[in-house]
Design an enzyme around this catalytic site. Structure first.
Site, PDB file in Angstrom:
ATOM      1  CE  LYS A 113      -3.622  -1.597   0.539  1.00  0.00           C
ATOM      2  NZ  LYS A 113      -4.755  -2.707   1.468  1.00  0.00           N
ATOM      3  CE  LYS A 162      -5.988 -11.781  -8.571  1.00  0.00           C
ATOM      4  NZ  LYS A 162      -6.630 -12.781  -7.469  1.00  0.00           N
ATOM      5  CE  LYS A 181     -12.883  -1.658  -6.028  1.00  0.00           C
ATOM      6  NZ  LYS A 181     -12.621  -3.149  -5.388  1.00  0.00           N
TER       7      LYS A 181
END
Ligand code: TRP
Length: 326
Positions: free
Chosen positions: A114, A194, A197
């Site tokens: 992250k 993959k 969204k």
């Protein structure tokens, strides 16, 4: 007593078929097996560790709850609740924080990922795995269904449980991860990425209308050959569609390949679209009904909150006493 299962669903945007075929389907199957006492919750506190818009977040939390119910998580069989409504999750996190080395958290793979994506290293993001440990340990879970990417968090939960037990006396079970099938459903317009969204064109959402599903499948990339086959290395695009067909039909991959021998891409895609539309229909109908009935959904969740709170309070009382609070 049946062994306890705990799992959290983090509300961050619309669900797609990859989410369904992975985590949710398994959660429902574990519930329906009748072998476990299942606690499933919407991990709303976890979802606040990344930048967000409060209005959108409320919507996402609500929709995640609706999707979970529409998908077959059943309040008669499982305890279904909202994490932040059971305040013991935060309380236990605090206690567990005091026995968790900062260095451990700084070394977690997901945390480092992250940060490398440019996210602000807020304390909540660092503490994410400890909140997750509290989620699990509060209910003394034995099994935790999660994706592979959460493996390290479950390992840490076991370490925290061990440390606590060593220091304050036997209290927690060390939970085991039940890894959800790590299905690699790829993007429909780029089979090397993959499904996610972040590439909307290649992403099939559970709430997509039949028309949209048909269009997206029609536009899905294939290759310059003509046979339906499964070879993810050499022919990733058509293999991805075969995999989706196999998952939705519960037929083996080889059976799907056999059934479509000599059939052209156009017809295969038509059949695949029909299959997805048909399979998602009951879910979409339940979802449409629930989404309008906020009162019912909130009442259902409130009952789950209550049942979860009873268990959580009991553990928290035991913990408070063991660590020396008065
Ligand atoms: N971190 C999990 C995920 O991203 C969600 C989660 C939060 C969870 N708390 C949990 C999963 C407790 C299992 C148990 O998918």
């Amino acid at each position: 007593m049946k062994p306890v299962i705990v799992s959290g669903l983090k509300p961050s945007g619309e669900l797609h078929i990859g989410n369904y075929l992975g985590m949710l389907k398994q959660a429902v199957e574990l519930q329906d097996s009748n072998k476990y006492r299942c606690f499933y919750f919407i991990a709303d506190y976890h979802a606040l560790t990344q930048r967000y818009n409060p209005k959108e977040k409320s919507e996402e939390i609500y929709r995640m709850a609706v999707d979970a119910l529409a998908m077959g998580l059943d309040p008669k069989k499982s305890v279904i609740f909202i994490q932040s409504h059971v305040t013991e999750h935060a309380n236990l996190t605090w206690i567990l924080n005091t026995i968790t080395p900062v260095g451990k958290l700084q070394g977690m793979i997901e945390y480092k990922e992250k940060l490398s994506e440019g996210q602000a290293p807020n304390t909540g993001l660092l503490d994410y795995p400890v909140l997750m440990a509290a989620d699990i340990l509060l209910y003394k879970a034995e099994f935790v269904p999660v994706g592979e990417d959460q493996r390290q968090h479950i390992e840490l939960t076991r370490e925290i449980a061990r440390t606590f037990n060593d220091r304050f006396g036997g209290t927690f079970k060390e939970p085991k991860a039940v890894h959800t099938k790590s299905l690699r459903i790829m993007s429909l317009d780029n089979p090397l990425k993959k499904m996610s969204k972040s590439i909307p064109a290649g992403c099939l959402y559970l709430a997509d209308s039949p028309k949209t599903i048909r269009e997206k499948i029609k536009r899905a990339v294939t290759d310059s050959l003509t046979t339906i086959d499964y070879d993810p290395e050499k022919r990733p695009a058509i293999s991805n569609l075969v995999l989706i067909y196999s998952e939705f039909s519960a037929l083996s991959i080889s059976k799907v390949v056999k059934n479509f021998k000599g059939i052209e891409y156009g017809k295969f895609k038509d059949d695949l679209a029909d299959l997805i539309i048909k399979t998602l229909k009951p879910f979409q109908e339940r979802r449409a009904k629930l989404i309008k009935n906020k009162q019912l959904v909130m009442k259902t969740l409130a009952e789950g909150d209550k049942s979860a709170t009873l268990v959580a309070q009991k553990t928290m009382k035991e913990v408070a006493k063991k660590v020396g609070l008065i």
